[in-house]
Scaffold this active site. Structure first.
Site, mmCIF file in Angstrom:
data_model
loop_
_atom_site.group_PDB
_atom_site.id
_atom_site.type_symbol
_atom_site.label_atom_id
_atom_site.label_comp_id
_atom_site.label_asym_id
_atom_site.label_seq_id
_atom_site.Cartn_x
_atom_site.Cartn_y
_atom_site.Cartn_z
ATOM 1 N N MET A 30 -1.619 -0.505 -0.519
ATOM 2 C CA MET A 30 -2.563 0.104 0.420
ATOM 3 C C MET A 30 -3.124 1.397 -0.172
ATOM 4 O O MET A 30 -3.692 2.219 0.548
ATOM 5 C CB MET A 30 -1.891 0.363 1.767
ATOM 6 C CG MET A 30 -1.386 -0.935 2.402
ATOM 7 S SD MET A 30 -1.193 -0.859 4.187
ATOM 8 C CE MET A 30 -0.051 0.498 4.331
ATOM 9 N N LEU A 33 -1.608 5.880 -4.414
ATOM 10 C CA LEU A 33 -0.541 5.423 -5.309
ATOM 11 C C LEU A 33 0.321 6.586 -5.811
ATOM 12 O O LEU A 33 -0.178 7.680 -6.070
ATOM 13 C CB LEU A 33 -1.156 4.675 -6.491
ATOM 14 C CG LEU A 33 -2.084 3.508 -6.101
ATOM 15 C CD1 LEU A 33 -2.601 2.807 -7.361
ATOM 16 C CD2 LEU A 33 -1.379 2.501 -5.197
ATOM 17 N N HIS A 37 4.488 2.969 -7.072
ATOM 18 C CA HIS A 37 3.484 1.923 -7.319
ATOM 19 C C HIS A 37 3.274 1.720 -8.828
ATOM 20 O O HIS A 37 3.116 0.597 -9.294
ATOM 21 C CB HIS A 37 2.132 2.306 -6.711
ATOM 22 C CG HIS A 37 2.130 2.444 -5.220
ATOM 23 N ND1 HIS A 37 2.064 3.661 -4.591
ATOM 24 C CD2 HIS A 37 2.155 1.517 -4.244
ATOM 25 C CE1 HIS A 37 2.053 3.476 -3.277
ATOM 26 N NE2 HIS A 37 2.119 2.186 -3.037
HETATM 27 O O1 PAF Z 1 3.618 -2.548 1.241
HETATM 28 C C1 PAF Z 1 2.396 -2.411 1.428
HETATM 29 O O2 PAF Z 1 1.750 -1.486 0.888
HETATM 30 C C2 PAF Z 1 1.681 -3.364 2.349
HETATM 31 O O3 PAF Z 1 2.462 -3.724 3.442
HETATM 32 C C3 PAF Z 1 1.125 -4.616 1.629
HETATM 33 C C4 PAF Z 1 2.256 -5.460 1.046
HETATM 34 C C5 PAF Z 1 0.180 -4.191 0.533
HETATM 35 C C6 PAF Z 1 0.368 -5.497 2.622
HETATM 36 O O4 PAF Z 1 -0.711 -4.805 3.191
#
Ligand code: PAF
Length: 282
Positions: A30, A33, A37
């Site tokens: 989402m 980052l 991430h």
């Molecule tokens: O973990 C996340 O950032 C979200 O839940 C995902 C897996 C990208 C789904 O929107």
């Protein structure tokens, strides 16, 4: 790194990589980052030749009183981090691209049992939103494998179940939680904390460690441990949402014989809801 906003462009870019015989890894996010991430993207790069990431703040997984509107959007900085981490293709769809029929008419994917309780108890509909968007993204990207953080332990269990139950040919890879030096699990939501809250927040992981040590040391009174864990959170300035001890595969409440356990917690620091977990063998 190429950034595309439509499913059509995404599919064309992936078809080119496939035509070159490349194995494809996918990291859905989402955005906003952080080092956690980056570790997912690096893991993806170790396992495949072509790394695809997505940034989509999925409205379907936010409740009406949650932080969808204020969720941090930092695309330029995110793109720089993705390039440095070795990402090849970034998908950044608008809501209309993901839900062209509108969210009310969207077919939903729901994973029973695993989606209930814990975060699913406090956030009704959350895991249906996650399972739906992840299914859509998997169908768009059609990756060989996808990497998810273990910080969202219940989410990872839900995604493993949905891939198994819907026969999706995607390998799911979990990546250990990235932590700050003081133990706080990295999260985009940490950015909401003021200095004082940030200084108190590592108490969440400290508490999980203390409970895990007690269980490994032979403690079997889980109810007493939960009470003392909640008291520890409150003393540190948290308002506990849930604190539970489960067996770590099916996420059922832990019994005296279970060897693989996970302690999961969510707690509010001010208005910010933080989650964390600690999985261990007894
Ligand atoms: O973990 C996340 O950032 C979200 O839940 C995902 C897996 C990208 C789904 O929107």
């Amino acid at each position: 790194m190429n950034t595309v906003k439509t499913v059509r462009e995404l599919r064309a870019a992936i078809a080119r990589a496939r035509a070159e015989g490349k194995r494809i890894a996918f990291v859905p996010t989402m955005g906003n980052l952080h080092a956690g991430h980056v570790a997912l993207v690096e893991k993806a790069g170790q396992r495949a030749d072509f790394v695809v990431a997505s940034i989509f703040v999925n409205p379907l997984q936010f409740g009406p009183s949650e932080d969808l509107a204020r969720y941090p959007r930092t695309l330029i900085a995110d793109q720089e981090k993705l390039v440095a981490a070795g990402c090849h293709l970034l998908f950044t769809p608008e809501v209309e691209e993901m839900y062209p029929q509108g969210m009310g008419l969207q077919t939903r994917v729901s994973v029973p049992s695993l989606s209930e309780g814990l975060c699913g108890g406090s956030r009704p509909g959350h895991f249906e939103g996650v399972a739906t968007v992840v299914t859509k993204l998997f169908n768009m990207v059609q990756p060989d494998l996808a990497v998810f953080g273990e910080k969202d332990f219940q989410q990872l269990a839900v995604i493993r179940a949905l891939v198994r139950d819907l026969n999706m040919p995607v390998q799911i890879v979990g990546e250990p939680t990235a932590r700050a030096d003081d133990g706080l699990a990295l999260s985009s939501r940490n950015g909401y904390l003021n200095d004082e809250q940030r200084a108190s927040a590592p108490a969440l992981y400290r508490m999980l460690g203390r409970l895990a040590d007690a269980i490994r040391g032979g403690e079997t009174d889980f109810a007493e441990l939960i009470d003392s864990g909640n008291a520890e959170l409150i003393a540190a300035g948290f308002r506990p949402d849930y604190l539970e001890i489960r067996e770590s595969n099916e996420l059922q409440p832990a019994s005296a014989n279970d060897q693989q356990l996970v302690i999961l917690a969510a707690a509010y620091m001010g208005t910010t809801r933080l989650i964390d977990n600690l999985a261990f063998d007894r």
